[in-house]
Design a protein around this motif. Sequence first.
Motif, PDB file in Angstrom:
ATOM      1  N   THR A 258      -5.978 -89.767 -50.186  1.00 28.42           N
ATOM      2  CA  THR A 258      -6.238 -88.333 -50.248  1.00 28.42           C
ATOM      3  C   THR A 258      -7.732 -88.063 -50.355  1.00 28.42           C
ATOM      4  O   THR A 258      -8.453 -88.807 -51.025  1.00 28.42           O
ATOM      5  CB  THR A 258      -5.513 -87.706 -51.455  1.00 28.42           C
ATOM      6  OG1 THR A 258      -4.123 -88.021 -51.383  1.00 28.42           O
ATOM      7  CG2 THR A 258      -5.686 -86.200 -51.489  1.00 28.42           C
ATOM      8  N   ARG A 292     -10.770 -78.115 -47.881  1.00 31.37           N
ATOM      9  CA  ARG A 292      -9.817 -78.922 -47.129  1.00 31.37           C
ATOM     10  C   ARG A 292      -9.274 -80.028 -48.030  1.00 31.37           C
ATOM     11  O   ARG A 292     -10.047 -80.669 -48.743  1.00 31.37           O
ATOM     12  CB  ARG A 292     -10.485 -79.567 -45.903  1.00 31.37           C
ATOM     13  CG  ARG A 292     -11.089 -78.566 -44.929  1.00 31.37           C
ATOM     14  CD  ARG A 292     -11.972 -79.281 -43.908  1.00 31.37           C
ATOM     15  NE  ARG A 292     -12.544 -78.356 -42.954  1.00 31.37           N
ATOM     16  CZ  ARG A 292     -12.163 -78.244 -41.684  1.00 31.37           C
ATOM     17  NH1 ARG A 292     -11.182 -79.033 -41.238  1.00 31.37           N
ATOM     18  NH2 ARG A 292     -12.733 -77.381 -40.881  1.00 31.37           N
ATOM     19  N   ALA A 294      -7.003 -83.373 -47.473  1.00 34.51           N
ATOM     20  CA  ALA A 294      -6.397 -84.220 -46.444  1.00 34.51           C
ATOM     21  C   ALA A 294      -5.602 -85.349 -47.083  1.00 34.51           C
ATOM     22  O   ALA A 294      -6.014 -85.930 -48.097  1.00 34.51           O
ATOM     23  CB  ALA A 294      -7.472 -84.796 -45.527  1.00 34.51           C
ATOM     24  N   GLU A 304      -4.033 -81.966 -43.105  1.00 33.69           N
ATOM     25  CA  GLU A 304      -5.147 -81.387 -43.853  1.00 33.69           C
ATOM     26  C   GLU A 304      -5.010 -79.864 -43.935  1.00 33.69           C
ATOM     27  O   GLU A 304      -5.425 -79.144 -43.027  1.00 33.69           O
ATOM     28  CB  GLU A 304      -6.468 -81.756 -43.171  1.00 33.69           C
ATOM     29  CG  GLU A 304      -7.700 -81.259 -43.882  1.00 33.69           C
ATOM     30  CD  GLU A 304      -8.971 -81.617 -43.130  1.00 33.69           C
ATOM     31  OE1 GLU A 304      -9.826 -82.329 -43.690  1.00 33.69           O
ATOM     32  OE2 GLU A 304      -9.110 -81.171 -41.968  1.00 33.69           O
TER      33      GLU A 304
END
Length: 373
Positions: A258, A292, A294, A304
Motif C-alpha cells: 500500500t 491517492r 494505492a 488507486e
Amino acid sequence: MRVRFVLPAVAMVLAGRLAAQGNTALYSNWSGLGGFEYQRYGFDKGYAVQSGSQWSLPLVLVAPLGSHASVDLTTHYAHTEVTDTAKLTHTGLTDTQVRLLYTIGAQRAVASISVNLPTGTNSFPRDSFHVASAVSSPYLSFPVNNLGSGFGVTTGLAYATPAGGWNIGLAGSLRAQANYRPFTDDSVNYKPGLEGRLRLGADRLLGERGRLLMGLTYSTFSTDEFTGVSSSGAGLGPFNPGSRFITEFGYAYSWGRTSLTLGAWDYYRLAGSTGAISLPGTKENVFNTEIRLARQFSPRFALEPVVAFRQWSPDSVRGGRLYTFGANTRFGLSDNWSGVASARIGTGWIFDHTAGRSDVTATGFALYIRYQH
C-alpha cells in the motif's frame, strides 16, 4: 493558450527507467502509448456556456538513438464541443511535438531540442474561436488544452546532482514560435514572443518509507505582436503576457503493498498589459491538491482511489471550486503490454459577476495502453 501541463497519467505510464550500465540514453527501450480520454463539464442555466466536452486519442512514441540519445513524439486526434446558444465543434489532429534528448555524462545532464509541428488547427472563424479558447482554461483541465499553434522550436538543458540527503535538479528552456493567423475571417497576424522557462526541483527520502518532492517553475515572455486588420474593430499592437509561477509539492509513503500519495500544485499568472495599460482580467491563480491511496493486489494489478480539490481565483468578481472523486487502475497484460484506466466525477461551482453563481458537474474517464519492446 500558453499553459501546457503534461498529462500525469501519460507521464506516469511512460516514465523512463534508469538505463543499463554503459547506456546513458534517457529511454533504454522503445515503447508506444495510445488510448482514449474524455472530459465533460456541465453548467447551470444562466452561465455563458451550457457545456463543454472533449475526447481525444493520444499517441506517444519513445525510442533510444544509440547509447546517449533518445527521441519521443506526442500528438492527439481530438474532438471538442462547446454548447451555448448553439453547438460548436472541432475535430482533427492537434500539433505534433518531436523531441530529441541527449544525455551528457552519467545521466546527470540532459540537453534537448523540441520541434512543434503545426499539424493542428490554429485559425478559426471568429464566431467559433471560443471552441479553442475554452479548452485552454487551467481551471477546467481538458485532456488537450491547445488545438494548434504555429511552428515552434524549444531548446533546453537540465542538470541534477546529489546534495547531502537531497537530489537537486535545475532546468531551463527557451521557446521560439512562428507567426500565424488566429482568425480565418480577417487579416490579423499573431507573432508570439519568446518564452523562457526555469525550473528547480528537489526530492529526498524521509525515513525508510517516505519520499518528499518539491518543484518551482518560472516562465516569462517577451512581447507578443498583433498586426493586420481586425473585422471586429478591436485595437491591435503589442501585448505583454504576465509571467507564470508553478509550485509543486508531493509526499509519498509506502508500507507493504500500500502507498499513500499527497500532491499539490499552484499556478499563478501575473496580469498582462498592452502598452502601459494593465489588464487585470488576465491575472489568475489555480490551486489543486489531491490524495491517492494505492493498493498492489498482485504484480500486475493495482487500484488507486483519488480525492481532489481545485480552487480558481482570478480576481474579486470571478472564481470557482471543484471537488473530484475517482479511481485509477494499473494492470499488466503481459511482459510487454500494460495499461492505466481511470474514471472521475466532480461537482462544484463557478462565479461570474455578469451571470452570478452556476453549479458545475464534471465527468471524465481515460484508458491508456502501453507496449514496450
